[in-house]
Design a protein around this motif. Structure first.
Motif, PDB file in Angstrom:
ATOM      1  N   THR A  38      -6.123   0.820  12.262  1.00  0.00           N
ATOM      2  CA  THR A  38      -6.082   2.552  12.349  1.00  0.00           C
ATOM      3  C   THR A  38      -5.037   2.649  13.245  1.00  0.00           C
ATOM      4  N   ASP A  39      -3.947   1.566  13.433  1.00  0.00           N
ATOM      5  CA  ASP A  39      -2.850   1.806  14.103  1.00  0.00           C
ATOM      6  C   ASP A  39      -1.935   2.916  13.865  1.00  0.00           C
ATOM      7  N   ASN A  40      -1.152   3.609  14.723  1.00  0.00           N
ATOM      8  CA  ASN A  40      -0.342   4.614  14.444  1.00  0.00           C
ATOM      9  C   ASN A  40       0.889   4.165  13.663  1.00  0.00           C
ATOM     10  N   PRO A  41       1.576   4.876  12.921  1.00  0.00           N
ATOM     11  CA  PRO A  41       2.794   4.173  12.505  1.00  0.00           C
ATOM     12  C   PRO A  41       3.781   3.816  13.460  1.00  0.00           C
ATOM     13  N   ALA A  42       4.218   2.603  13.231  1.00  0.00           N
ATOM     14  CA  ALA A  42       5.201   2.010  13.987  1.00  0.00           C
ATOM     15  C   ALA A  42       6.607   2.676  13.818  1.00  0.00           C
ATOM     16  N   ILE A  43       7.049   3.339  12.670  1.00  0.00           N
ATOM     17  CA  ILE A  43       7.962   3.881  12.324  1.00  0.00           C
ATOM     18  C   ILE A  43       8.058   5.255  12.171  1.00  0.00           C
ATOM     19  N   THR A  44       9.097   6.103  12.363  1.00  0.00           N
ATOM     20  CA  THR A  44       9.185   7.418  11.993  1.00  0.00           C
ATOM     21  C   THR A  44       9.305   7.858  10.566  1.00  0.00           C
ATOM     22  N   ASP A 101      -2.970   2.095   4.642  1.00  0.00           N
ATOM     23  CA  ASP A 101      -2.058   3.484   4.809  1.00  0.00           C
ATOM     24  C   ASP A 101      -0.701   3.183   4.934  1.00  0.00           C
ATOM     25  N   TYR A 102      -0.143   4.215   4.480  1.00  0.00           N
ATOM     26  CA  TYR A 102       1.440   3.922   4.386  1.00  0.00           C
ATOM     27  C   TYR A 102       2.226   5.322   4.105  1.00  0.00           C
ATOM     28  N   TYR A 103       3.490   5.354   4.124  1.00  0.00           N
ATOM     29  CA  TYR A 103       4.208   6.523   4.038  1.00  0.00           C
ATOM     30  C   TYR A 103       4.745   6.618   2.404  1.00  0.00           C
ATOM     31  N   TYR A 285       1.446  22.234   4.882  1.00  0.00           N
ATOM     32  CA  TYR A 285       2.096  21.868   3.548  1.00  0.00           C
ATOM     33  C   TYR A 285       2.285  20.571   3.278  1.00  0.00           C
ATOM     34  N   PRO A 286       2.824  19.572   4.332  1.00  0.00           N
ATOM     35  CA  PRO A 286       2.664  18.117   3.756  1.00  0.00           C
ATOM     36  C   PRO A 286       1.204  17.666   3.259  1.00  0.00           C
ATOM     37  N   ALA A 287       0.320  17.939   3.669  1.00  0.00           N
ATOM     38  CA  ALA A 287      -1.030  17.568   3.138  1.00  0.00           C
ATOM     39  C   ALA A 287      -1.178  17.997   1.497  1.00  0.00           C
ATOM     40  N   PHE A 288      -0.564  19.387   1.429  1.00  0.00           N
ATOM     41  CA  PHE A 288      -0.719  19.796  -0.107  1.00  0.00           C
ATOM     42  C   PHE A 288       0.049  18.900  -0.934  1.00  0.00           C
ATOM     43  N   ARG A 289       1.285  18.598  -0.399  1.00  0.00           N
ATOM     44  CA  ARG A 289       2.382  17.960  -1.111  1.00  0.00           C
ATOM     45  C   ARG A 289       1.740  16.637  -1.650  1.00  0.00           C
ATOM     46  N   SER A 290       0.936  15.873  -0.637  1.00  0.00           N
ATOM     47  CA  SER A 290       0.336  14.567  -0.693  1.00  0.00           C
ATOM     48  C   SER A 290      -0.638  14.586  -1.984  1.00  0.00           C
ATOM     49  N   PRO A 387      -5.657  11.545   3.503  1.00  0.00           N
ATOM     50  CA  PRO A 387      -4.411  12.160   3.923  1.00  0.00           C
ATOM     51  C   PRO A 387      -4.492  13.779   4.105  1.00  0.00           C
ATOM     52  N   THR A 388      -5.225  14.409   3.389  1.00  0.00           N
ATOM     53  CA  THR A 388      -5.507  15.991   3.447  1.00  0.00           C
ATOM     54  C   THR A 388      -5.912  16.306   4.637  1.00  0.00           C
ATOM     55  N   ASP A 389      -6.707  15.678   5.500  1.00  0.00           N
ATOM     56  CA  ASP A 389      -7.074  15.929   7.076  1.00  0.00           C
ATOM     57  C   ASP A 389      -6.241  15.412   7.901  1.00  0.00           C
ATOM     58  N   SER A 390      -5.510  14.461   7.736  1.00  0.00           N
ATOM     59  CA  SER A 390      -4.987  13.850   8.659  1.00  0.00           C
ATOM     60  C   SER A 390      -3.531  14.648   9.566  1.00  0.00           C
ATOM     61  N   VAL A 391      -3.558  14.420  10.713  1.00  0.00           N
ATOM     62  CA  VAL A 391      -2.613  15.040  11.741  1.00  0.00           C
ATOM     63  C   VAL A 391      -1.049  14.657  11.197  1.00  0.00           C
ATOM     64  N   LEU A 392      -1.200  13.469  10.558  1.00  0.00           N
ATOM     65  CA  LEU A 392       0.372  12.771   9.937  1.00  0.00           C
ATOM     66  C   LEU A 392       0.649  13.622   8.805  1.00  0.00           C
ATOM     67  N   ASN A 393       0.001  14.558   8.429  1.00  0.00           N
ATOM     68  CA  ASN A 393       0.319  15.535   7.197  1.00  0.00           C
ATOM     69  C   ASN A 393       0.257  16.806   7.722  1.00  0.00           C
TER      70      ASN A 393
END
Length: 543
Positions: A38-44, A101-103, A285-290, A387-393
């Motif tokens: 469950t690591d946070n992304p290592a890249i932006t 998990d990925y971008y 908005y990003p979650a809806f795009r996902s 992904p629709t509930d993630s703070v990353l989106n």
């Protein structure tokens, strides 16, 4: 400001909650079962976009393109690995090359309008899949022999042995434009239970246009998952149905007792709810795009936002009716549960409601932790990232914890302030009046990706019963603060996971925000109204 008087009973409950939470956290840390990373992304996200553009430039000679990055997760694969206890095998054989998990980078070439999707490993910037989203080419589909040759060439470039893969027939779930072909190849070695690595190759009439790695999950698992999701959907619809009945009841009570109703009650809380929720819809908005699929992602996202804002307005109307009817019915019963601003004890009661809220939130969090642990150890409960509930989106993840107040206001108004009095009128039993709205409330939470779904119903029902008795004993404001404190702590902690110093600071602010709100209201009331004196005890004294 009122002097602080501690309620020893609630203080004891909070200590119990803290001990339970700490003990279960310790047990989790001592667990021997491997877990999916469950690591946070290592890249932006910018680095992911740059990696995708470099790949497109090399492979397709795309020199300039507009990009957008969202977080994605292989939810079904994650669930299967957890359900069948295959995490250790997956981590050792596949996770580095095929992460859960990925971008996902969407790219559109400005000069030609060509659209691409490139999947990026968010730990090391590696390209793990791509696809050109083309329309009809006007060409005949590629013949099987040439497609097979190109697929094997790509396998070698991916460091895979073509001899270990056999072609398989699979019905495509997507509509293919004329001239488009898709072929699947399955790895014959290193299966994960009944699941095998499966590669998808997309072709137009002349070239390879897409490569995706996945796993062929067994039909028994997918059927079980579909039944679980269908069950969650049914429970959600049942919850919506009963919530609608409660809203209709609120309309009836408001009309019947309109002369006794205070229609100004709830306007401020409804406005706060509406403002935060609409802001959150734009933030998503990003979650809806996902979840836009092959639709034009920007158009799909804005259509979703518009629909959600319409739904939000309708829910705000329902909330306002619940606040007006609920407060009025309790007052008519001679048991007011929500103090007025004009009352001299208002500031005092809000201050102590805030304190009680924090103590009760700690107790509830401890109970919730026990329920999660018992579910995981005894009932094989597991969850997947959504992904629709993630703070990353989210456009601004730092705004997410404001939703704690949306949940607290709407759910305590609907299922406690209105719900308890509604069912109390029907059944004349405090227990049933607390239990039924708690079950209805819990049923609306079964859409969260926690399996088996019935365990979420049980967990949230228990929390609802606790909040119901908090409401009966301490009133609406205490129940609201208990809920807001609990969610603010959890959502504030979610910002810690982003890892930045700024995110930690914002998370801490959200955790203490209910305290600032309670203190601020008490201070402001003291400035505007005559001070409370000991000779005039409030209805709800002490923490």
């Amino acid at each position: 400001m009122p002097s602080i008087r501690l309620n020893r009973f609630l203080l004891t409950l909070s200590v119990i909650g803290l001990l339970l939470y700490s003990a279960i956290s310790f047990l989790y840390s001592r667990g021997t079962e491997p877990e999916l990373p469950t690591d946070n992304p290592a890249i932006t996200k910018k680095q992911a976009a740059d990696s995708a553009l470099a790949f497109l430039k090399e492979r397709y000679r795309v020199h300039q393109a507009d990009t957008y990055v969202v977080y994605q997760s292989k939810k079904e694969r994650s669930g299967y690995l957890q359900k069948e206890n295959l995490i250790s095998a997956y981590l050792s054989a596949y996770n580095e090359r095929y992460p859960i998990d990925y971008y996902e980078v969407s790219a559109k070439e400005g000069s030609t309008g060509r659209r691409f999707t490139v999947d990026i490993n968010y730990m090391n910037s590696a390209v793990i899949g791509w696809r050109e989203q083309s329309g009809s080419t006007g060409e005949a589909p590629m013949n099987a022999g040439k497609a097979d040759t190109l697929a094997k060439v790509e396998m070698r470039q991916q460091g895979l042995d073509p001899a270990d893969f056999a072609p398989v027939e699979r019905a495509s779930t997507e509509d293919r434009a004329a001239g488009q072909t898709t072929r699947y190849y399955e790895k014959q070695s290193q299966p994960l239970g009944e699941a095998k690595l499966q590669l998808q190759f997309d072709f137009d009439g002349t070239q390879l246009t897409g490569y995706t790695a996945g796993f062929s999950l067994p039909a028994s698992y997918t059927a079980w998952l579909e039944k679980q999701d269908a069950s969650a959907s049914r429970m959600t619809w049942v919850s919506l149905g009963f919530s609608l009945i409660m809203t209709l009841a609120a309309i009836f009570y408001v009309i019947r007792y309109r002369k006794a109703m205070r229609f100004s009650r709830g306007l401020l809380l409804t406005a706060i709810y509406l403002l935060i929720y609409i802001g959150n819809n734009f933030n998503m908005y990003p979650a809806f795009r996902s979840v836009s699929g092959d639709m034009e992602p920007n158009l799909a996202a804005w259509a979703s936002i518009i629909i959600m804002n319409i739904v939000t307005v309708l829910m705000a109307i329902s909330l306002y009716l619940a606040l007006v009817a609920g407060e009025g019915l309790w007052r008519l019963k001679g048991q007011p549960k929500w103090p007025f601003w004009k009352e001299r004890t208002f500031g005092h009661e809000v201050f102590y409601a805030m304190g009680r809220g924090y103590l009760l939130a700690l107790f509830i969090l401890g109970i919730q932790q026990v329920l999660f642990y018992a579910g995981a150890m005894r009932f094989d409960v597991w969850s997947v990232n959504d992904p629709t509930d993630s703070v990353l989106n989210m456009v601004k993840p730092q705004l997410f914890p404001t939703m704690a107040w949306v949940a607290a206001i709407s759910e305590e108004a609907t299922y406690r302030l209105l719900g308890v009095i509604f069912f109390k009128k029907l059944f004349r039993s405090n227990f049933i009046a607390v239990l039924l709205p708690s079950v209805i409330w819990a049923a609306s939470h079964t859409q969260y990706p926690i399996y088996p779904v019935y365990t979420r119903l049980i967990e949230v029902t228990i929390i609802g019963i606790i909040l119901g008795y908090v409401f009966l004993n301490y009133g609406f404001i205490t129940a609201l603060f208990a809920h807001a404190c609990m969610d603010s702590i959890l959502m504030g902690l979610s910002l810690f996971s982003l890892g930045g110093t700024f995110d930690w600071m914002i998370g801490l602010i959200y955790i203490v925000l209910p305290g600032l709100v309670g203190w601020g209201l008490a201070w402001l009331h003291g400035k505007r109204r005559p001070p409370f004196t000991r000779g005039e005890p409030p209805r709800l004294e002490g923490l």
